[in-house]
Design a protein around this motif. Sequence first.
Motif, PDB file in Angstrom:
ATOM      1  N   THR A 423     -22.763  59.952  21.037  1.00 36.93           N
ATOM      2  CA  THR A 423     -23.872  60.889  21.210  1.00 36.93           C
ATOM      3  C   THR A 423     -23.424  62.113  21.990  1.00 36.93           C
ATOM      4  OG1 THR A 423     -25.508  59.100  21.222  1.00 36.93           O
ATOM      5  CG2 THR A 423     -26.164  61.189  22.197  1.00 36.93           C
ATOM      6  N   GLN A 424     -23.856  63.274  21.533  1.00 34.95           N
ATOM      7  CA  GLN A 424     -23.698  64.509  22.285  1.00 34.95           C
ATOM      8  C   GLN A 424     -25.072  65.163  22.414  1.00 34.95           C
ATOM      9  OE1 GLN A 424     -20.647  66.700  20.108  1.00 34.95           O
ATOM     10  NE2 GLN A 424     -19.125  66.116  21.638  1.00 34.95           N
ATOM     11  N   TYR A 425     -25.426  65.485  23.648  1.00 29.84           N
ATOM     12  CA  TYR A 425     -26.726  66.102  23.932  1.00 29.84           C
ATOM     13  C   TYR A 425     -26.503  67.307  24.832  1.00 29.84           C
ATOM     14  CZ  TYR A 425     -31.192  66.825  26.335  1.00 29.84           C
ATOM     15  OH  TYR A 425     -32.321  67.390  26.885  1.00 29.84           O
ATOM     16  N   SER A 426     -26.996  68.450  24.416  1.00 30.18           N
ATOM     17  CA  SER A 426     -26.901  69.655  25.245  1.00 30.18           C
ATOM     18  C   SER A 426     -28.280  70.269  25.392  1.00 30.18           C
ATOM     19  CB  SER A 426     -25.929  70.665  24.634  1.00 30.18           C
ATOM     20  OG  SER A 426     -26.394  71.102  23.366  1.00 30.18           O
ATOM     21  N   LYS A 442     -33.823  76.277  35.925  1.00 28.70           N
ATOM     22  CA  LYS A 442     -32.878  76.942  35.044  1.00 28.70           C
ATOM     23  C   LYS A 442     -31.578  76.165  35.101  1.00 28.70           C
ATOM     24  CE  LYS A 442     -30.953  81.500  33.959  1.00 28.70           C
ATOM     25  NZ  LYS A 442     -30.859  82.934  34.375  1.00 28.70           N
ATOM     26  N   TYR A 443     -31.279  75.488  33.997  1.00 34.81           N
ATOM     27  CA  TYR A 443     -30.083  74.654  34.025  1.00 34.81           C
ATOM     28  C   TYR A 443     -29.499  74.506  32.626  1.00 34.81           C
ATOM     29  CZ  TYR A 443     -32.875  70.759  32.156  1.00 34.81           C
ATOM     30  OH  TYR A 443     -33.663  69.962  31.363  1.00 34.81           O
ATOM     31  N   HIS A 444     -28.230  74.137  32.598  1.00 31.98           N
ATOM     32  CA  HIS A 444     -27.525  73.799  31.358  1.00 31.98           C
ATOM     33  C   HIS A 444     -26.945  72.411  31.537  1.00 31.98           C
ATOM     34  CE1 HIS A 444     -24.857  73.875  27.923  1.00 31.98           C
ATOM     35  NE2 HIS A 444     -23.848  73.555  28.732  1.00 31.98           N
ATOM     36  N   LYS A 526     -30.895  67.715  34.447  1.00 30.29           N
ATOM     37  CA  LYS A 526     -30.220  68.146  35.673  1.00 30.29           C
ATOM     38  C   LYS A 526     -31.157  68.986  36.528  1.00 30.29           C
ATOM     39  CE  LYS A 526     -25.387  68.425  34.053  1.00 30.29           C
ATOM     40  NZ  LYS A 526     -24.242  69.356  33.832  1.00 30.29           N
ATOM     41  N   ASP A 527     -30.825  69.058  37.819  1.00 28.64           N
ATOM     42  CA  ASP A 527     -31.557  69.981  38.684  1.00 28.64           C
ATOM     43  C   ASP A 527     -30.860  71.341  38.655  1.00 28.64           C
ATOM     44  OD1 ASP A 527     -29.302  69.780  40.277  1.00 28.64           O
ATOM     45  OD2 ASP A 527     -30.256  68.461  41.756  1.00 28.64           O
TER      46      ASP A 527
END
Length: 790
Positions: A423-426, A442-444, A526-527
């Motif tokens: 699995t790849q999740y972005s 605001k995150y990546h 993510k934070d």
Amino acid sequence: MKKIISLIIFVLVALTTVAQQKHSIKGIVIDKGKREPISFASIGINGTGQGAVTDSVGKFNIQNVVPGIYRLQISAVGYNTVLTPEYIISTKDLFITVELEESVTQLGEVSVTASMFRRNPESPVGLRLIGLQEIEKSPGANRDISRIVQNYAGVGYSPVGYRNDLIVRGGGPSENRFYMDGVEIPNINHFSTQGASGGPVGIINADLIREVSFYTGAFPASKGNALSSVLDFKLRDGNMEKNSMKATLGASEFSLTSNGKLSKKTTYLASVRQSYLQFLFKALGLPFLPTYTDAQFKTKTRLSQHNEITFLGLTGIDNMKLNTNLTGEKAEYILSYLPTVKQETFTLGSVYKHYAGAHIQTVVLSHSYLNNHLTKYLRNDESSPDNLTLKYGSLEQETKLRVENVSTFGAVKVSFGANLDHTQYSNNTFQKAYTDQSKTYKYHTFLDMLRWGFFGTMNYESPDERMTVSLGVRGDACNYTSQMNKLNNQLSPRLSLSYQIIGDVYFSGNVGRYYQLPAYTALGYKDNNGIYVNKNLGYITVDQYSAGLTYKHSENLQITAEGFYKKYDNIPFSINDNIPLADKGADYGVVGNEELTPTAQGRSYGIELMAKWIIVKKLNLSSALTLFKSEYRKNEISPYIASSWDNKYIFNLGGTYNFEKNWSFGAKISSIGGAPYTPYDVEKSSLVTAWDAQGRAYYDYSEYNTERLSAYTRIDLRVDKTFYIKKYMLGFYIDLQNITGSQIKQADALMSTGVIENPSAPANQQRYKMKYISQNSGTVIPTLGITFEF
């Protein structure tokens, strides 16, 4: 106008008087394991008296069959009698391949009538089979499987809005899994909620479906990651004799379907659909206008006598705009928070089968893709970038490999296998939010994860066919955390049994433990500092117990009574909202992209009563009543409270009757208890900074689900008429959803007037003047459908 009406009547009368075409059902009967033809097998068309016997090479030909939907019954010395799924005879002769399994008891001449209600040793409870008659003609469903399964016991739905959220036995919409000819499909709806299962319309074209197995419990060990249901689609094979085309103009789309052969060894199915759903929604005065395109295909190649390979694909392209031209408070309210949605999704898969006598090996390889974009501006004003409140872009990709072997040793069938998934999740997210103060997220994120597992089942059926027993186990793991990468931490044992206690009465039961990985939106969250905040999550667990009685009268009537109990643990719990994540997922957008802790628990229990009566080529009638309770709690020391899916009861009664000259009439009455809801937090919602962050009111979760909506009942009607003219088929149907015009009274919506009450106060203390908007929903939805096949 009188001339036009007279012409229409003349054409209909002329079409009715045309001699009806007749066709042939051709095929071959083979041994399932050895792949060798079976001579002198007896084939009969169920309920018609027509039939044939296979020749020395296993082939048969039943001639002079009028168009319609049929099942075939096949029997042979030394083999189990089979009643096939339903087949449609329309404009072409039909060619089918029938597989028979050797019987350990039938050694001499036999005279057996197969039941329409098949038994499954692994799933003797919680399994429903959906055939073509239901798929094609269910009132109010418009050939959408997500709506058709709402006829069955244990399946809830929301009468508010136009969505296909699958709510089964009190579980949430994220707890379901879908398979198509053995290939897992991440979602089956357009505009799906990422992390859940719903959407306004199904993505699978019903023209390609042969049969659907719907599991509400006792899930097969080979199909993991499900807590509430599994939908297993069996697609048709292309016709080996001739190619055909079918065009359908339905409630929300136009579709073209083709099937036939590509070579002597390869058949194909293909479909493409283009929606005009936006026109329907605009006519209904809805504030969102969805459009979609989808396509499907399947090819099946018989490489040799003992080997075959299937390729299939499914894709959807979705675009939901906002109908900002609408006026009125109700439209203004929904437009204030609903984002625009763009989605692209596809699944490509291959299934290879090798038949080696008593052993059958299967290898499944697939890849799935979801690209999801959500955008929202304050008051839908895009003139300034400062108005942007949400810009969400997410990509999910899964590559799955599953291998399985099934071996038969007399009365015992053993299956085992393993799976490996990558699995790849972005995710790129910009979102304004408000908890106790204004925040901007605001995150990546990028998540690269491996999952693996194994499964095995042993089924036994007694020689007298009175008893079946199934023992199974599966294990699942992934490399997300050190806790989740150990198979022994996620072992899922299950036991099923069924016994004929007296006459035509069977007792059946199942007990099992099932695991589900939390959504990638939760695992990858993510934070603002780029730290994964949900590393404390584990697999969600549910222990299920179900038992019931089944009564079969002749081969056409079945009555079941089943009780179930589901106990949940390790449910992700929302820190911001102070509620379980399982209570979310029935709205557009995303579920799981927030801080969570695995402390919530839940339980759901009830009883299901269901009757199904089938008279071949005449009547298909079913009735289902579910009485249940669904509850969740914050942790093991907190009290249980009603979940969002706790409707208390669900009742359905519906069916279709076929008249002469290809007329049919269907009707359904549905009733569901009122769902709980949470009142608004007026103080928080009126804050300018809070309202501007999400454009809608905030709930008072200290009063979570303390209120309840009223019950809802509606009636759907459907009329079908089909003409068969030479080599063509022309069909019409009228589907009237909610012909009673029933409305449900929702809680009044709290909304900002846009007027600040205290403009001289500090910015973080300013408040909007608020107002309440009455919310009633429900209207008659008429649909005219046209099909043309050649």
